[in-house]
Design a protein around this motif. Structure first.
Motif, PDB file in Angstrom:
ATOM      1  N   MET A   1      56.345  43.253  32.795  1.00  0.00           N
ATOM      2  CA  MET A   1      56.217  42.111  33.966  1.00  0.00           C
ATOM      3  C   MET A   1      57.008  40.972  33.335  1.00  0.00           C
ATOM      4  O   MET A   1      56.691  40.575  32.126  1.00  0.00           O
ATOM      5  N   GLN A   2      57.592  39.991  34.078  1.00  0.00           N
ATOM      6  CA  GLN A   2      57.999  38.759  33.637  1.00  0.00           C
ATOM      7  C   GLN A   2      57.021  37.933  33.350  1.00  0.00           C
ATOM      8  O   GLN A   2      55.886  38.155  33.501  1.00  0.00           O
ATOM      9  N   LYS A   3      57.124  36.518  32.818  1.00  0.00           N
ATOM     10  CA  LYS A   3      56.204  35.626  32.553  1.00  0.00           C
ATOM     11  C   LYS A   3      55.318  35.439  33.905  1.00  0.00           C
ATOM     12  O   LYS A   3      56.195  35.127  34.842  1.00  0.00           O
ATOM     13  N   PRO A   4      54.118  35.552  33.868  1.00  0.00           N
ATOM     14  CA  PRO A   4      53.352  35.465  35.127  1.00  0.00           C
ATOM     15  C   PRO A   4      53.361  34.161  35.521  1.00  0.00           C
ATOM     16  O   PRO A   4      53.224  33.097  34.723  1.00  0.00           O
ATOM     17  N   ASP A   5      53.249  33.852  36.779  1.00  0.00           N
ATOM     18  CA  ASP A   5      52.906  32.424  37.230  1.00  0.00           C
ATOM     19  C   ASP A   5      51.596  31.872  36.778  1.00  0.00           C
ATOM     20  O   ASP A   5      51.428  30.862  36.424  1.00  0.00           O
ATOM     21  N   VAL A   6      50.658  32.967  36.922  1.00  0.00           N
ATOM     22  CA  VAL A   6      49.380  32.633  36.745  1.00  0.00           C
ATOM     23  C   VAL A   6      48.610  33.702  35.978  1.00  0.00           C
ATOM     24  O   VAL A   6      48.958  34.875  36.062  1.00  0.00           O
ATOM     25  N   ILE A   7      47.726  33.313  34.913  1.00  0.00           N
ATOM     26  CA  ILE A   7      46.801  34.092  34.351  1.00  0.00           C
ATOM     27  C   ILE A   7      45.452  33.907  34.655  1.00  0.00           C
ATOM     28  O   ILE A   7      44.804  32.868  34.839  1.00  0.00           O
ATOM     29  N   VAL A   8      44.489  35.018  35.046  1.00  0.00           N
ATOM     30  CA  VAL A   8      43.278  35.095  35.265  1.00  0.00           C
ATOM     31  C   VAL A   8      42.558  35.507  34.095  1.00  0.00           C
ATOM     32  O   VAL A   8      42.855  36.790  34.174  1.00  0.00           O
ATOM     33  N   VAL A   9      41.372  34.903  33.769  1.00  0.00           N
ATOM     34  CA  VAL A   9      40.697  35.318  32.691  1.00  0.00           C
ATOM     35  C   VAL A   9      39.307  36.070  33.466  1.00  0.00           C
ATOM     36  O   VAL A   9      38.577  35.158  33.935  1.00  0.00           O
ATOM     37  N   GLY A  10      39.117  37.255  33.433  1.00  0.00           N
ATOM     38  CA  GLY A  10      38.031  37.806  34.080  1.00  0.00           C
ATOM     39  C   GLY A  10      38.201  38.468  35.369  1.00  0.00           C
ATOM     40  O   GLY A  10      38.608  37.865  36.325  1.00  0.00           O
ATOM     41  N   ALA A  11      37.969  39.768  35.435  1.00  0.00           N
ATOM     42  CA  ALA A  11      38.133  40.330  36.858  1.00  0.00           C
ATOM     43  C   ALA A  11      36.717  40.768  37.371  1.00  0.00           C
ATOM     44  O   ALA A  11      36.587  41.855  37.857  1.00  0.00           O
ATOM     45  N   GLY A  12      35.890  39.747  37.631  1.00  0.00           N
ATOM     46  CA  GLY A  12      34.599  39.888  38.197  1.00  0.00           C
ATOM     47  C   GLY A  12      34.666  39.412  39.657  1.00  0.00           C
ATOM     48  O   GLY A  12      35.646  39.597  40.544  1.00  0.00           O
ATOM     49  N   GLY A  13      33.421  38.532  39.834  1.00  0.00           N
ATOM     50  CA  GLY A  13      33.095  38.278  41.283  1.00  0.00           C
ATOM     51  C   GLY A  13      33.989  37.132  41.859  1.00  0.00           C
ATOM     52  O   GLY A  13      34.432  37.283  43.088  1.00  0.00           O
ATOM     53  N   GLY A  14      34.540  36.329  40.819  1.00  0.00           N
ATOM     54  CA  GLY A  14      35.528  35.266  41.406  1.00  0.00           C
ATOM     55  C   GLY A  14      36.913  35.754  40.976  1.00  0.00           C
ATOM     56  O   GLY A  14      37.769  35.368  41.706  1.00  0.00           O
ATOM     57  N   GLY A  15      37.404  36.134  39.886  1.00  0.00           N
ATOM     58  CA  GLY A  15      38.679  36.274  39.178  1.00  0.00           C
ATOM     59  C   GLY A  15      39.367  37.263  40.278  1.00  0.00           C
ATOM     60  O   GLY A  15      40.615  36.974  40.688  1.00  0.00           O
ATOM     61  N   ALA A  16      38.937  38.395  40.736  1.00  0.00           N
ATOM     62  CA  ALA A  16      39.684  39.415  41.576  1.00  0.00           C
ATOM     63  C   ALA A  16      40.013  38.894  42.711  1.00  0.00           C
ATOM     64  O   ALA A  16      40.960  39.133  43.416  1.00  0.00           O
ATOM     65  N   VAL A  17      39.109  37.828  43.377  1.00  0.00           N
ATOM     66  CA  VAL A  17      39.347  37.093  44.590  1.00  0.00           C
ATOM     67  C   VAL A  17      40.420  36.294  44.371  1.00  0.00           C
ATOM     68  O   VAL A  17      41.599  36.268  45.229  1.00  0.00           O
ATOM     69  N   ILE A  18      40.521  35.517  43.395  1.00  0.00           N
ATOM     70  CA  ILE A  18      41.736  34.620  43.349  1.00  0.00           C
ATOM     71  C   ILE A  18      42.826  35.258  43.006  1.00  0.00           C
ATOM     72  O   ILE A  18      43.971  34.815  43.519  1.00  0.00           O
ATOM     73  N   ALA A  19      42.872  36.329  42.497  1.00  0.00           N
ATOM     74  CA  ALA A  19      44.205  37.061  42.022  1.00  0.00           C
ATOM     75  C   ALA A  19      44.750  37.693  43.222  1.00  0.00           C
ATOM     76  O   ALA A  19      45.867  37.704  43.293  1.00  0.00           O
ATOM     77  N   LYS A  20      43.913  38.126  44.206  1.00  0.00           N
ATOM     78  CA  LYS A  20      44.373  38.702  45.271  1.00  0.00           C
ATOM     79  C   LYS A  20      44.866  37.814  46.174  1.00  0.00           C
ATOM     80  O   LYS A  20      46.014  37.850  46.883  1.00  0.00           O
ATOM     81  N   GLU A  21      44.326  36.430  46.306  1.00  0.00           N
ATOM     82  CA  GLU A  21      44.916  35.708  47.247  1.00  0.00           C
ATOM     83  C   GLU A  21      45.939  34.807  46.630  1.00  0.00           C
ATOM     84  O   GLU A  21      46.904  34.856  47.431  1.00  0.00           O
ATOM     85  N   LEU A  22      46.222  34.786  45.509  1.00  0.00           N
ATOM     86  CA  LEU A  22      47.496  34.322  44.855  1.00  0.00           C
ATOM     87  C   LEU A  22      48.617  35.393  44.992  1.00  0.00           C
ATOM     88  O   LEU A  22      49.660  34.945  45.241  1.00  0.00           O
ATOM     89  N   GLY A  23      48.237  36.522  44.787  1.00  0.00           N
ATOM     90  CA  GLY A  23      49.241  37.710  44.978  1.00  0.00           C
ATOM     91  C   GLY A  23      49.607  37.676  46.338  1.00  0.00           C
ATOM     92  O   GLY A  23      50.829  38.019  46.484  1.00  0.00           O
ATOM     93  N   GLU A  24      48.943  37.355  47.297  1.00  0.00           N
ATOM     94  CA  GLU A  24      49.312  37.505  48.708  1.00  0.00           C
ATOM     95  C   GLU A  24      50.289  36.349  49.143  1.00  0.00           C
ATOM     96  O   GLU A  24      51.071  36.254  49.887  1.00  0.00           O
ATOM     97  N   LEU A  25      50.117  35.354  48.207  1.00  0.00           N
ATOM     98  CA  LEU A  25      51.066  33.917  48.495  1.00  0.00           C
ATOM     99  C   LEU A  25      52.205  34.275  47.662  1.00  0.00           C
ATOM    100  O   LEU A  25      52.900  33.268  47.801  1.00  0.00           O
ATOM    101  N   GLY A  26      52.190  35.222  46.960  1.00  0.00           N
ATOM    102  CA  GLY A  26      53.667  35.503  46.519  1.00  0.00           C
ATOM    103  C   GLY A  26      53.952  35.365  45.004  1.00  0.00           C
ATOM    104  O   GLY A  26      54.744  35.558  44.272  1.00  0.00           O
ATOM    105  N   LEU A  27      52.574  34.920  44.220  1.00  0.00           N
ATOM    106  CA  LEU A  27      52.894  34.511  43.238  1.00  0.00           C
ATOM    107  C   LEU A  27      52.555  35.984  42.090  1.00  0.00           C
ATOM    108  O   LEU A  27      51.710  36.589  42.493  1.00  0.00           O
ATOM    109  N   HIS A  28      53.261  35.681  40.952  1.00  0.00           N
ATOM    110  CA  HIS A  28      52.995  36.884  39.909  1.00  0.00           C
ATOM    111  C   HIS A  28      51.856  36.309  39.238  1.00  0.00           C
ATOM    112  O   HIS A  28      51.797  35.608  38.420  1.00  0.00           O
ATOM    113  N   VAL A  29      50.817  37.422  39.344  1.00  0.00           N
ATOM    114  CA  VAL A  29      49.215  37.343  38.464  1.00  0.00           C
ATOM    115  C   VAL A  29      49.234  38.416  37.438  1.00  0.00           C
ATOM    116  O   VAL A  29      49.339  39.590  37.693  1.00  0.00           O
ATOM    117  N   LEU A  30      48.728  37.810  36.326  1.00  0.00           N
ATOM    118  CA  LEU A  30      48.358  38.426  35.233  1.00  0.00           C
ATOM    119  C   LEU A  30      46.790  38.514  35.179  1.00  0.00           C
ATOM    120  O   LEU A  30      46.391  37.314  34.995  1.00  0.00           O
TER     121      LEU A  30
END
Lengths: 566, 205
Positions: free
Chosen positions: A1-30
């Motif tokens: 993966m190229q340098k991600p646009d955003v890094i999310v620390v934690g794939a729990g109740g909040g992290g997974a939600v924001i990762a999906k929303e940003l992914g849908e907006l076209g950002l590369h999320v790690l």
């Protein structure tokens, strides 16, 4: 993966939600997760081998592996020291991660993709509006569209009625409480739990299908394993209980823009001084929990969703700028438990069957909300959890049942020996109610770190919590209400567990919105650093379970990040 | 009852103390019915003391020995209180398993002394020394782990009970399930009684 646009620390109740929303907006999320990933082909033996490195495809999800891991046995799943769902590394031969406490109690959290939603009860009520209005930088009205979006996405549905809900409704009605047919609670009353659980399987009552067949079909089978980790459904993304590892994570992977790395503990945020933006976050330092390898990862924005204990720890261990509220204002709903034991005869007349069977149905399917006091929620768990939470966790009070137990059926505190054996023999005829107090924010209650007390990820968190006088009074009121409902329903004994105050299940408000982060959840002192977990909640939401509000805020934060930085 | 033979990793005196704990909290009992009686095996018969030892050994800082010492110290204070004039000095070696010599009632008393911080905190073994919250958390954990171990499926793991957790397999029916009527893991229950509320009814909100 190229340098991600955003890094999310934690794939729990909040992290997974924001990762999906940003992914849908076209950002590369790690997205980085400290614990294991159950049900992914890259990690076929998630607790035994280090397995793969990362996963970015929904094709990696495998429901057979998922069911193999989530085997519904409570000791295997819920043991807090070595269980699959614990706060610790994937390798269960290693100890859990350490915390220190300044009072009795413990923290009940899970590491792993899905975080603590793996064992949560999927209770998804909105906040009590009066707890938001005038107290948060946002209004309740501003939150509603985000609540609606998350409720549709998960989805949230009212819990079906099984025996234990029916008994609770019966008691609540008899005690004079009104039914609340609403999601926006303004007055006291009881209702079905709004739960992130798929509606019951349409064929549940059809005798042509065996229970096992039903467990491979879409829809809840009322198997009662919410707290042990629900494995029922035809595919990972259609598992009945909507923990984020089965709801938002598959959606995030579907965007094609999200990469998830489990077994990766983030222990420090990297910052730089920027002439225009001031101090800004640029990356994180991470450590692989299997190999011990350390790495630095960079992105344009850093989103911390590590939970209300680890997020302030990460801030404090990263030597970020001083903020007088970092880690402070901790609330935990100062919980307690009240359990009623019933006679077969009474149950027969109310339910048409001689047992409550607390192990059947949603683990928690009914609640009573009381704005200003908090809420009470029925809870029915497997017997080991019930014995330890209802009868082991209190104070030893040395008070026995009154000799004539018909006249004085009420007991407070721990139960042991013969009394315990008798109470647990009545397990099938018992109903427990969880007390969820609307506790006051107090700056003295906090998560801090002591530099001398280290583990492999830096100084460990130290937790202090003592309820205020008002909180104690409020909790007593709720205990009375719960006991009254059980007695009205015909309980012959009522046991008030009297939990220690430091028991942390709903952990919130350690990085409060309006104090540590702004209304868009960006840190006041560190630009490009956002928080997307329970720690940003300004208060305890009036006694509503925190996950839905955190998920609504994470959805909103994703929009704000995109608007501001991309 | 099948007991495990893998417990030699802990000193016998430590094992005795933990056996004494679980026996005090959940003793074997005779249960009376209308048509007779039956024996319910307690925490000792179901090897729950091993579950306690294994759990405390799996903490970030293993605490089996220190906790056993705590129990002995508390037993010592109980004896001291009862026989104030006797010539009785506490020594970590000679007082090993002192706790296990107490009656069930006194064992509960000794545990309660610790819970209520009625022993001098400055003479406790590290890390309990002057650390009342850790001491109380450990006492809470003794109750919690005993109850959880006893009423969960742990006994059913048979000879794999003390294996590393990823290598335990159910070998026998967990006997405590019969004590509660828990049917074990389930694929589903047909106890569906309709809905009190439906989301679609609220749409006009």
């Amino acid at each position: 993966m190229q340098k991600p646009d955003v890094i999310v620390v934690g794939a729990g109740g909040g992290g997974a939600v924001i990762a999906k929303e940003l992914g849908e907006l076209g950002l590369h999320v790690l997205m980085l997760e400290a614990g294991p990933w159950y049900g992914n082909k890259q990690w076929p033996r998630p607790n035994i081998d280090k397995g793969g490195f990362c996963s970015r495809s929904v094709d990696d999800l495998d429901v057979s592996l998922f069911k193999e891991s989530y085997n519904k046995l409570e000791n295997n799943m819920n043991d807090q020291i070595a269980g699959r769902l614990r706060w610790g590394p994937a390798n269960r031969e290693n100890p859990p991660w350490n915390r220190t406490f300044q009072q009795r109690g413990f923290v009940w959290q899970n590491s792993g993709v899905g975080g603590s939603t793996q064992h949560y009860l999927a209770n998804s009520p909105r906040a009590i509006p009066s707890a938001i209005e005038g107290q948060w930088p946002l209004s309740y009205r501003e939150l509603i569209p985000y609540y609606e979006k998350v409720e549709a996405e998960l989805p949230v549905e009212f819990a079906p009625t099984t025996s234990k809900e029916e008994l609770f409704y019966y008691g609540a009605k008899k005690a004079g409480w009104n039914l609340l047919a609403t999601l926006n609670v303004e007055t006291p009353g009881f209702r079905a739990q709004p739960n992130a659980i798929l509606p019951p399987n349409e064929n549940l009552l059809h005798p042509a299908y065996t229970e096992e067949q039903l467990s491979w079909m879409e829809g809840c089978t009322l198997a009662g394993h919410c707290i042990n980790g629900c494995p029922h459904g035809p595919s990972v993304s259609k598992i009945a209980k909507r923990s984020t590892n089965v709801s938002y994570v598959p959606l995030a992977l579907n965007t094609g823009n999200v990469e998830i790395r489990p077994n990766t503990f983030s222990y420090q945020v990297i910052t730089e001084k920027h002439p225009k933006e001031g101090i800004r976050a640029t990356g994180v330092k991470v450590r692989n929990t299997w190999t011990g390898e350390r790495e630095e990862l960079f992105a344009d924005c850093i989103i911390v969703a590590a939970g209300a204990i680890e997020t302030p720890r990460l801030w404090l261990n990263s030597s970020l700028p001083f903020n007088p509220w970092t880690g402070r204002g901790l609330v935990n709903h100062d919980m307690d438990m009240v359990t009623g034991v019933f006679n077969e005869k009474e149950l027969l007349s109310i339910l048409g069957s001689p047992a409550v069977n607390p192990f059947a149905g949603h683990t928690s399917g009914a609640r009573l909300d009381y704005p200003g006091l908090g809420s009470i929620q029925i809870i029915g768990t497997s017997p080991g959890l019930m014995a330890s939470f209802s009868y082991a966790l209190g104070h030893s009070e040395n008070k026995k049942f009154h000799h004539d137990s018909n006249n004085n059926p009420f007991k407070t505190g721990r139960v042991i020996g013969k009394e315990l054996i008798e109470l647990m023999a009545d397990y099938q005829k018992s109903l427990s109610i969880l007390i969820v107090t609307d506790d006051e924010v107090d700056r003295k209650n906090n998560v801090s770190v002591v530099p001398a007390n280290l583990d492999e990820h830096g100084a460990i968190p130290s937790i202090r919590y003592a309820p205020t006088r008002n909180t104690r009074r409020t909790k007593r009121e709720l205990v009375k209400i719960a006991a009254d409902i059980l007695l009205q329903a015909g309980a012959r004994k009522v046991i008030h567990s009297h939990w220690p105050d430091g028991l942390m299940i709903h952990i919130m408000s350690t990085m409060r919105m309006g104090y540590v982060v702004d209304e868009n959840c960006e840190a006041l002192e560190v630009s490009r650093m956002f928080i997307a977990d329970n720690s940003v909640l300004t208060n305890g939401l009036g006694g509503a379970n925190p996950t839905l509000t955190t998920q609504a805020l994470a959805t909103r934060t994703a929009e704000k990040i995109y608007e501001k930085y991309f | 009852m099948v007991t495990s033979s893998m417990s030699c990793k802990w000193p016998y005196t430590t094992q005795m103390n933990f056996m004494a704990v679980v026996d005090a909290l959940i003793p074997s009992s005779v249960i009376m019915f209308n048509c007779g009686c039956t024996v319910q095996h307690g925490g000792l018969s179901l090897s729950i003391w091993e579950y306690l030892l294994m759990s405390l050994d799996s903490l970030p800082v293993p605490l089996t020995e220190e906790t056993s010492q705590l129990l002995d110290l508390s037993a010592f204070y109980l004896y001291k209180k009862r026989y104030p004039l006797s010539f009785f000095i506490y020594h970590t070696h000679t007082s090993k398993a002192l706790f296990s010599t107490l009656s069930r009632k006194d064992r509960l008393r000794a545990i309660e002394l610790l819970e209520n911080l009625k022993v001098p905190l400055d003479i406790l073994p590290v890390p309990y020394k002057n650390n009342p919250s850790l001491l109380q958390i450990m006492i809470d954990s003794l109750y919690q782990l005993t109850f959880f171990g006893y009423y969960s499926e742990w006994y059913g793991y048979g000879e794999t009970r003390l294996n590393s957790p990823a290598f335990r397999y159910l070998r026998t029916y967990p006997v405590s399930w019969t004590y509660t009527g828990y049917p074990g893991p389930s694929f589903g229950y047909r106890d569906f009684r309709g809905f009190l509320l439906k989301m679609e009814d609220l749409k006009q909100e």
